[in-house]
Design an enzyme around this catalytic site. Structure first.
Site, mmCIF file in Angstrom:
data_model
loop_
_atom_site.group_PDB
_atom_site.id
_atom_site.type_symbol
_atom_site.label_atom_id
_atom_site.label_comp_id
_atom_site.label_asym_id
_atom_site.label_seq_id
_atom_site.Cartn_x
_atom_site.Cartn_y
_atom_site.Cartn_z
ATOM 1 N N ALA A 1 0.827 -1.212 0.000
ATOM 2 C CA ALA A 1 0.000 0.000 0.000
ATOM 3 C C ALA A 1 0.861 1.261 0.000
ATOM 4 C CB ALA A 1 -0.938 0.002 1.209
ATOM 5 N N GLY A 2 2.177 1.089 -0.095
ATOM 6 C CA GLY A 2 3.078 2.248 -0.152
ATOM 7 C C GLY A 2 3.304 2.678 -1.589
ATOM 8 N N PHE A 3 4.314 3.496 -1.767
ATOM 9 C CA PHE A 3 4.586 4.097 -3.088
ATOM 10 C C PHE A 3 5.001 3.023 -4.110
ATOM 11 C CE2 PHE A 3 8.402 6.204 -5.283
ATOM 12 C CZ PHE A 3 7.683 6.577 -6.409
ATOM 13 N N ILE A 4 6.170 2.431 -3.927
ATOM 14 C CA ILE A 4 6.664 1.471 -4.928
ATOM 15 C C ILE A 4 5.800 0.217 -4.910
ATOM 16 C CG2 ILE A 4 8.647 0.101 -5.688
ATOM 17 C CD1 ILE A 4 10.458 2.185 -4.280
ATOM 18 N N GLY A 5 5.424 -0.220 -3.699
ATOM 19 C CA GLY A 5 4.622 -1.446 -3.570
ATOM 20 C C GLY A 5 3.328 -1.373 -4.350
ATOM 21 N N THR B 1 18.048 -0.825 -1.360
ATOM 22 C CA THR B 1 18.411 0.507 -1.832
ATOM 23 C C THR B 1 19.910 0.618 -2.102
ATOM 24 O OG1 THR B 1 18.702 2.759 -0.988
ATOM 25 C CG2 THR B 1 18.405 1.085 0.655
ATOM 26 N N ASP B 2 20.285 1.551 -2.950
ATOM 27 C CA ASP B 2 21.720 1.790 -3.176
ATOM 28 C C ASP B 2 22.366 2.468 -1.967
ATOM 29 O OD1 ASP B 2 20.501 4.298 -3.451
ATOM 30 O OD2 ASP B 2 21.571 4.851 -5.277
ATOM 31 N N GLU B 3 21.538 2.970 -1.021
ATOM 32 C CA GLU B 3 22.102 3.709 0.114
ATOM 33 C C GLU B 3 22.932 2.813 1.029
ATOM 34 O OE1 GLU B 3 19.485 6.605 1.854
ATOM 35 O OE2 GLU B 3 18.287 6.729 0.033
ATOM 36 N N TYR C 1 18.509 4.710 8.502
ATOM 37 C CA TYR C 1 17.735 4.025 7.455
ATOM 38 C C TYR C 1 18.605 3.034 6.695
ATOM 39 C CZ TYR C 1 15.711 3.270 2.806
ATOM 40 O OH TYR C 1 15.265 2.685 1.648
ATOM 41 N N LYS D 1 18.482 -1.162 6.422
ATOM 42 C CA LYS D 1 18.319 -1.903 5.153
ATOM 43 C C LYS D 1 19.527 -2.819 4.923
ATOM 44 C CE LYS D 1 15.456 -1.588 2.420
ATOM 45 N NZ LYS D 1 14.127 -2.267 2.265
HETATM 46 P P1 NAD Z 1 6.890 3.825 1.423
HETATM 47 O O1 NAD Z 1 7.329 4.455 2.701
HETATM 48 O O2 NAD Z 1 6.134 4.627 0.433
HETATM 49 O O3 NAD Z 1 5.999 2.534 1.733
HETATM 50 C C1 NAD Z 1 6.322 1.622 2.743
HETATM 51 C C2 NAD Z 1 5.089 0.757 2.987
HETATM 52 O O4 NAD Z 1 5.424 -0.191 4.008
HETATM 53 C C3 NAD Z 1 3.875 1.543 3.499
HETATM 54 O O5 NAD Z 1 2.708 1.130 2.806
HETATM 55 C C4 NAD Z 1 3.789 1.169 4.975
HETATM 56 O O6 NAD Z 1 2.465 1.189 5.471
HETATM 57 C C5 NAD Z 1 4.364 -0.235 4.954
HETATM 58 N N1 NAD Z 1 4.914 -0.628 6.256
HETATM 59 C C6 NAD Z 1 5.739 0.081 7.059
HETATM 60 N N2 NAD Z 1 5.997 -0.612 8.175
HETATM 61 C C7 NAD Z 1 5.342 -1.792 8.059
HETATM 62 C C8 NAD Z 1 5.231 -2.960 8.887
HETATM 63 N N3 NAD Z 1 5.867 -3.036 10.074
HETATM 64 N N4 NAD Z 1 4.492 -4.002 8.442
HETATM 65 C C9 NAD Z 1 3.837 -3.943 7.241
HETATM 66 N N5 NAD Z 1 3.887 -2.865 6.435
HETATM 67 C C10 NAD Z 1 4.635 -1.811 6.844
HETATM 68 O O7 NAD Z 1 8.229 3.221 0.789
HETATM 69 P P2 NAD Z 1 8.665 3.060 -0.730
HETATM 70 O O8 NAD Z 1 9.356 4.277 -1.156
HETATM 71 O O9 NAD Z 1 7.520 2.548 -1.506
HETATM 72 O O10 NAD Z 1 9.772 1.917 -0.573
HETATM 73 C C11 NAD Z 1 9.414 0.552 -0.641
HETATM 74 C C12 NAD Z 1 10.654 -0.296 -0.478
HETATM 75 O O11 NAD Z 1 11.599 0.009 -1.508
HETATM 76 C C13 NAD Z 1 11.383 -0.083 0.844
HETATM 77 O O12 NAD Z 1 11.849 -1.340 1.291
HETATM 78 C C14 NAD Z 1 12.544 0.823 0.478
HETATM 79 O O13 NAD Z 1 13.638 0.606 1.343
HETATM 80 C C15 NAD Z 1 12.857 0.349 -0.919
HETATM 81 N N6 NAD Z 1 13.454 1.369 -1.811
HETATM 82 C C16 NAD Z 1 12.887 2.607 -1.927
HETATM 83 C C17 NAD Z 1 13.456 3.528 -2.786
HETATM 84 C C18 NAD Z 1 12.841 4.900 -2.985
HETATM 85 O O14 NAD Z 1 13.434 5.745 -3.660
HETATM 86 N N7 NAD Z 1 11.655 5.172 -2.473
HETATM 87 C C19 NAD Z 1 14.620 3.219 -3.486
HETATM 88 C C20 NAD Z 1 15.172 1.929 -3.349
HETATM 89 C C21 NAD Z 1 14.572 1.018 -2.497
HETATM 90 P P1 TYD Z 2 15.007 12.056 -0.177
HETATM 91 O O1 TYD Z 2 13.933 12.229 -1.190
HETATM 92 O O2 TYD Z 2 14.667 12.181 1.272
HETATM 93 O O3 TYD Z 2 15.720 10.657 -0.484
HETATM 94 P P2 TYD Z 2 17.110 10.053 0.116
HETATM 95 O O4 TYD Z 2 17.524 10.827 1.302
HETATM 96 O O5 TYD Z 2 16.704 8.644 0.453
HETATM 97 O O6 TYD Z 2 18.093 10.124 -1.014
HETATM 98 O O7 TYD Z 2 16.143 13.122 -0.484
HETATM 99 C C1 TYD Z 2 16.750 13.189 -1.766
HETATM 100 C C2 TYD Z 2 17.826 14.247 -1.692
HETATM 101 O O8 TYD Z 2 17.205 15.524 -1.505
HETATM 102 C C3 TYD Z 2 18.769 14.076 -0.498
HETATM 103 O O9 TYD Z 2 20.085 14.447 -0.885
HETATM 104 C C4 TYD Z 2 18.234 15.036 0.535
HETATM 105 C C5 TYD Z 2 17.659 16.168 -0.303
HETATM 106 N N1 TYD Z 2 16.476 16.865 0.287
HETATM 107 C C6 TYD Z 2 16.465 18.250 0.352
HETATM 108 O O10 TYD Z 2 17.420 18.930 -0.081
HETATM 109 N N2 TYD Z 2 15.364 18.855 0.879
HETATM 110 C C7 TYD Z 2 14.308 18.162 1.383
HETATM 111 O O11 TYD Z 2 13.337 18.781 1.903
HETATM 112 C C8 TYD Z 2 14.334 16.727 1.285
HETATM 113 C C9 TYD Z 2 13.185 15.901 1.819
HETATM 114 C C10 TYD Z 2 15.434 16.123 0.730
#
Ligand code: NAD
Ligand code: TYD
Length: 354
Positions: free
Chosen positions: A10-14, A130-132, A155, A159
């Site tokens: 129910a999250g962004f990528i999911g 994540t690449d982080e 974070y 991960k």
């Molecule tokens: P998000 O924060 O949008 O969504 C996370 C989802 O996980 C939410 O729906 C939340 O309700 C659910 N969640 C949180 N805690 C939970 C728990 N204890 N049990 C069940 N559900 C739970 O995150 P996203 O950006 O969609 O990222 C999804 C995955 O991809 C994460 O594992 C993240 O580390 C990884 N990822 C994200 C990015 C990015 O740029 N957003 C990049 C690389 C990897």
């Molecule tokens: P973010 O979207 O939080 O992703 P991540 O920290 O996982 O890379 O941030 C992306 C980049 O943008 C990061 O270098 C932090 C910067 N940033 C800002 O400069 N201002 C902001 O308000 C936020 C949320 C992030």
């Protein structure tokens, strides 16, 4: 055929992954497991709510008895594990939440998979990471599949710990797994706390756009639809036990990203001077300088390459947020306002240290 669990669906990528699976693999039963934290939203699943092959379960993935009961009722053969606390700034304020879900949730799922999948090779635990985890690069550097782990935020440490557990279960118990490490995603349905959606809603609301430090940190951006297509292709054709670095060869400074968004917003809306909203604020503690990805060569072998250019992807994302104010207004709950005040309250009042 797989019986699929998508944790964090129910999250962004999911939610993008769930939509793709429901559409492209109608014969697979798809179960979304999500705790519905502030970042999880059932509105993200509206398109698939009525689909006969989709089922939703509200559950905390770190709650072993609850997940075990679900396993009894709907045993999976493929788990896409995305449930996580995902925002670095929140991890600085509340690291324990990240330990609970990102480490505890992953080990809980692994324990069940180890017990229930003993000796099976027709199953897969897919750790979406994540690449982080690789830490911060010097100028000009790139992460490769062989880069050592060097996580530096709560974070990324959580991960990285989860990734290590997945590899340890593969090595010790023979659990079939893959891990993907992707760069920064953007697109529709991203919670407006991350850089791109935060910038967009501040553009719409004509509020200051906070840029940390001098905006010179680099992130490697990929459209979420390109990412979830990679996840499906890796699950179906990828090598078991392998790590896939997923990226679109698109490293940009934050200032470049925010300036481009201002320019596209002005083109789309007829507004002028959005650039003046850019506000340099106090930096994030421990802010990683640069992430940039050399994508895994094997991705091209299995037929994946990114399809959405950055400018086109940003334009479409802007249009989506402009067309869906009810979505981003409703997800910014009271809880988000408290976080916003804690993180940005002082930052927006103080100029950055030079
Ligand atoms: P998000 O924060 O949008 O969504 C996370 C989802 O996980 C939410 O729906 C939340 O309700 C659910 N969640 C949180 N805690 C939970 C728990 N204890 N049990 C069940 N559900 C739970 O995150 P996203 O950006 O969609 O990222 C999804 C995955 O991809 C994460 O594992 C993240 O580390 C990884 N990822 C994200 C990015 C990015 O740029 N957003 C990049 C690389 C990897
Ligand atoms: P973010 O979207 O939080 O992703 P991540 O920290 O996982 O890379 O941030 C992306 C980049 O943008 C990061 O270098 C932090 C910067 N940033 C800002 O400069 N201002 C902001 O308000 C936020 C949320 C992030």
């Amino acid at each position: 055929m797989y019986r699929v669990w998508v944790t964090g669906g129910a999250g962004f990528i999911g939610s993008h992954l769930v939509r793709l699976l429901v559409r492209e693999r109608p014969e697979w039963p798809i179960h979304t497991l999500d705790a519905l934290t502030y970042a999880g939203n059932l509105a993200n699943l509206a398109e698939v709510w009525e689909a006969p092959n989709h089922h939703f379960h509200r559950v905390d993935v770190a709650d072993l008895p609850a997940v075990e009961a679900l396993w009894e009722a709907h045993p999976p053969s493929l788990i896409f594990h995305l449930a996580a606390e995902s925002h670095v700034d929140r991890s600085i304020l509340s690291p324990l939440d990240f330990f609970h879900t990102n480490v505890g949730g992953t080990v809980t799922l692994l324990e069940l998979a180890r017990q229930r999948w003993q000796g099976r090779q027709d199953v897969l635990f897919f750790q979406v990471s994540t690449d982080e985890v690789y830490g911060s690069l010097p100028e000009g550097g790139f992460f490769t599949e062989g880069s050592p782990y060097d996580p530096r935020s709560p974070y990324s440490a959580s991960k990285a710990a989860a990734d290590h557990f997945v590899r340890a279960y593969g090595h010790t118990y023979g659990l079939p797994f893959v891990i993907s490490n992707c760069g920064n995603n953007y697109g529709p349905y991203q919670f407006p706390e991350k850089l791109i959606p935060l910038t967009i809603v501040h553009l719409i609301e004509r509020r200051p756009i906070p840029v940390y430090g001098r905006g010179q940190n680099v992130r490697d951006w990929i459209h979420v639809e390109d990412h979830v297509r990679a996840l499906l292709m890796i699950a179906e054709k990828g090598r078991r036990g392998h790590t896939y670095l997923v990226g679109a060869r698109n490293p940009r400074t934050n200032l470049e990203v925010v300036s481009l968004l201002c320019q596209l917003y002005d083109e789309l809306t007829g507004q002028q001077d959005s650039q003046r909203l850019i506000t340099f604020v106090q930096d994030r503690p421990g802010h990683d300088l640069r992430y940039a990805i050399e994508p895994s060569p094997h991705l091209a072998d299995i037929g994946w390459q990114p399809q959405v250019s950055f400018e086109e992807g940003l334009r479409r994302t802007l249009q989506w947020y402009l067309a869906h104010p009810e979505w981003w207004q409703s997800v910014r709950s009271g809880q988000y306002q408290t976080y916003y005040e804690r993180w940005y309250g002082e930052r927006l009042k103080q100029p950055p240290a030079s």
